[in-house]
Write a protein that holds these residues in place. Structure first.
Motif, mmCIF file in Angstrom:
data_model
loop_
_atom_site.group_PDB
_atom_site.id
_atom_site.type_symbol
_atom_site.label_atom_id
_atom_site.label_comp_id
_atom_site.label_asym_id
_atom_site.label_seq_id
_atom_site.Cartn_x
_atom_site.Cartn_y
_atom_site.Cartn_z
ATOM 1 N N SER A 101 0.447 5.774 -5.392
ATOM 2 C CA SER A 101 -0.621 5.599 -3.953
ATOM 3 C C SER A 101 -1.564 4.410 -3.900
ATOM 4 O O SER A 101 -2.699 4.743 -3.827
ATOM 5 C CB SER A 101 -1.020 7.027 -3.530
ATOM 6 O OG SER A 101 -0.292 8.240 -3.752
ATOM 7 N N PRO B 166 0.894 -1.212 -0.040
ATOM 8 C CA PRO B 166 -0.062 0.005 -0.005
ATOM 9 C C PRO B 166 1.055 1.497 0.096
ATOM 10 O O PRO B 166 1.894 1.429 0.753
ATOM 11 C CB PRO B 166 -0.819 -0.219 1.338
ATOM 12 C CG PRO B 166 -0.932 -1.812 1.446
ATOM 13 C CD PRO B 166 0.351 -2.131 1.183
ATOM 14 N N GLY B 167 0.364 2.085 -0.940
ATOM 15 C CA GLY B 167 1.349 3.431 -0.922
ATOM 16 C C GLY B 167 2.311 3.374 -2.047
ATOM 17 O O GLY B 167 2.713 4.401 -2.374
ATOM 18 N N SER C 133 -12.405 7.125 -8.860
ATOM 19 C CA SER C 133 -11.778 6.472 -7.739
ATOM 20 C C SER C 133 -10.289 6.616 -8.133
ATOM 21 O O SER C 133 -9.553 6.255 -6.981
ATOM 22 C CB SER C 133 -12.219 5.009 -7.753
ATOM 23 O OG SER C 133 -11.888 4.385 -8.964
ATOM 24 N N LYS D 109 -3.851 1.233 -3.393
ATOM 25 C CA LYS D 109 -4.455 0.853 -2.135
ATOM 26 C C LYS D 109 -5.105 -0.640 -2.430
ATOM 27 O O LYS D 109 -5.223 -0.871 -3.508
ATOM 28 C CB LYS D 109 -5.925 1.936 -1.911
ATOM 29 C CG LYS D 109 -5.349 3.432 -1.935
ATOM 30 C CD LYS D 109 -6.817 4.135 -1.780
ATOM 31 C CE LYS D 109 -6.740 5.679 -2.069
ATOM 32 N NZ LYS D 109 -6.103 5.974 -3.313
ATOM 33 N N PRO D 110 -5.211 -1.299 -1.110
ATOM 34 C CA PRO D 110 -5.555 -2.358 -1.289
ATOM 35 C C PRO D 110 -6.830 -2.651 -2.321
ATOM 36 O O PRO D 110 -7.102 -3.713 -3.037
ATOM 37 C CB PRO D 110 -5.730 -2.921 0.111
ATOM 38 C CG PRO D 110 -5.027 -2.095 0.841
ATOM 39 C CD PRO D 110 -4.933 -0.822 0.180
ATOM 40 N N GLU D 111 -7.802 -1.730 -2.251
ATOM 41 C CA GLU D 111 -9.000 -1.910 -3.112
ATOM 42 C C GLU D 111 -8.623 -1.571 -4.653
ATOM 43 O O GLU D 111 -9.541 -1.847 -5.381
ATOM 44 C CB GLU D 111 -10.083 -0.685 -2.778
ATOM 45 C CG GLU D 111 -9.600 0.714 -2.757
ATOM 46 C CD GLU D 111 -9.164 0.842 -1.193
ATOM 47 O OE1 GLU D 111 -8.362 0.112 -0.282
ATOM 48 O OE2 GLU D 111 -9.499 2.164 -0.831
ATOM 49 N N ASP D 112 -7.497 -1.489 -4.909
ATOM 50 C CA ASP D 112 -7.053 -1.033 -6.385
ATOM 51 C C ASP D 112 -6.642 -2.586 -6.934
ATOM 52 O O ASP D 112 -6.190 -2.975 -8.162
ATOM 53 C CB ASP D 112 -5.779 -0.184 -6.655
ATOM 54 C CG ASP D 112 -6.040 1.055 -6.271
ATOM 55 O OD1 ASP D 112 -5.190 1.840 -5.569
ATOM 56 O OD2 ASP D 112 -7.043 1.618 -6.694
ATOM 57 N N VAL E 76 -2.351 -5.094 -4.424
ATOM 58 C CA VAL E 76 -1.849 -4.388 -3.252
ATOM 59 C C VAL E 76 -2.112 -5.064 -1.990
ATOM 60 O O VAL E 76 -3.184 -5.003 -1.629
ATOM 61 C CB VAL E 76 -2.630 -2.973 -3.386
ATOM 62 C CG1 VAL E 76 -1.655 -1.770 -2.482
ATOM 63 C CG2 VAL E 76 -2.438 -2.715 -5.062
ATOM 64 N N SER E 77 -0.691 -5.240 -1.260
ATOM 65 C CA SER E 77 -1.042 -5.924 -0.043
ATOM 66 C C SER E 77 -0.054 -5.692 0.688
ATOM 67 O O SER E 77 1.243 -5.735 0.290
ATOM 68 C CB SER E 77 -1.448 -7.421 -0.238
ATOM 69 O OG SER E 77 -1.425 -8.107 1.103
ATOM 70 N N SER E 78 0.207 -5.574 2.159
ATOM 71 C CA SER E 78 1.369 -5.649 2.865
ATOM 72 C C SER E 78 1.608 -7.062 3.458
ATOM 73 O O SER E 78 2.456 -7.206 4.017
ATOM 74 C CB SER E 78 1.198 -4.814 4.270
ATOM 75 O OG SER E 78 -0.112 -5.201 4.822
ATOM 76 N N GLU F 121 -4.261 10.175 -9.025
ATOM 77 C CA GLU F 121 -3.100 9.198 -8.357
ATOM 78 C C GLU F 121 -2.772 8.313 -9.741
ATOM 79 O O GLU F 121 -1.910 7.687 -9.594
ATOM 80 C CB GLU F 121 -3.930 8.109 -7.492
ATOM 81 C CG GLU F 121 -4.724 8.763 -6.079
ATOM 82 C CD GLU F 121 -3.585 9.458 -5.463
ATOM 83 O OE1 GLU F 121 -2.278 9.381 -5.577
ATOM 84 O OE2 GLU F 121 -3.938 10.132 -4.389
#
Length: 121
Positions: free
Chosen positions: A84, A14-15, A62, A86-89, A119-121, A66
């Motif tokens: 930037s 993320p980011g 959305s 996000k997990p929702e991407d 997109v995940s940590s 970005e």
């Protein structure tokens, strides 16, 4: 068939940022609109960004601010710079193009095979 080949997907935190590319190869005389779509699991495919032959762009609300879509007409290539993230991407991202393979043929619509963005940590 005119293959659209995407590349640049992968796993990012993320980011983070990713840049997708989509190249059209084969006998092509002109390309009008080129777009990126995405489809998340369990959801419908949605339009992310569009760029016309003159460089005019449109974005889904959305991703505005970005993501940036651009194209290189000499290389028949469209790009999607994603910042930037996000997990929702997270989704499979698909390239789409309206193009003509000869001047005697009308514009036809083509899809790429898709590239996974996670997109995940």
């Amino acid at each position: 068939q005119v293959p659209l080949v995407e590349s640049g997907g992968g796993l990012v935190q993320p980011g983070g940022s990713l840049r997708l590319s989509c190249s059209a190869s084969g006998s092509i005389v002109s390309i009008s609109t080129m777009s990126w779509y995405r489809q998340a699991p369990g959801k419908e495919r949605e339009l992310v960004a569009t760029i016309n032959s003159g460089g005019r762009t449109n974005y889904a609300d959305s991703v505005k601010g970005e993501f940036t879509i651009s194209r290189d007409n000499a290389r028949n290539t469209v790009y999607l710079q994603m910042n930037s993230l996000k997990p929702e991407d997270t989704a499979v991202y698909y390239c789409n193009a309206n193009l003509r393979t000869s001047w005697s043929q009308p514009l036809a619509n083509y899809w790429g095979q898709g590239t996974q963005v996670t997109v995940s940590s």
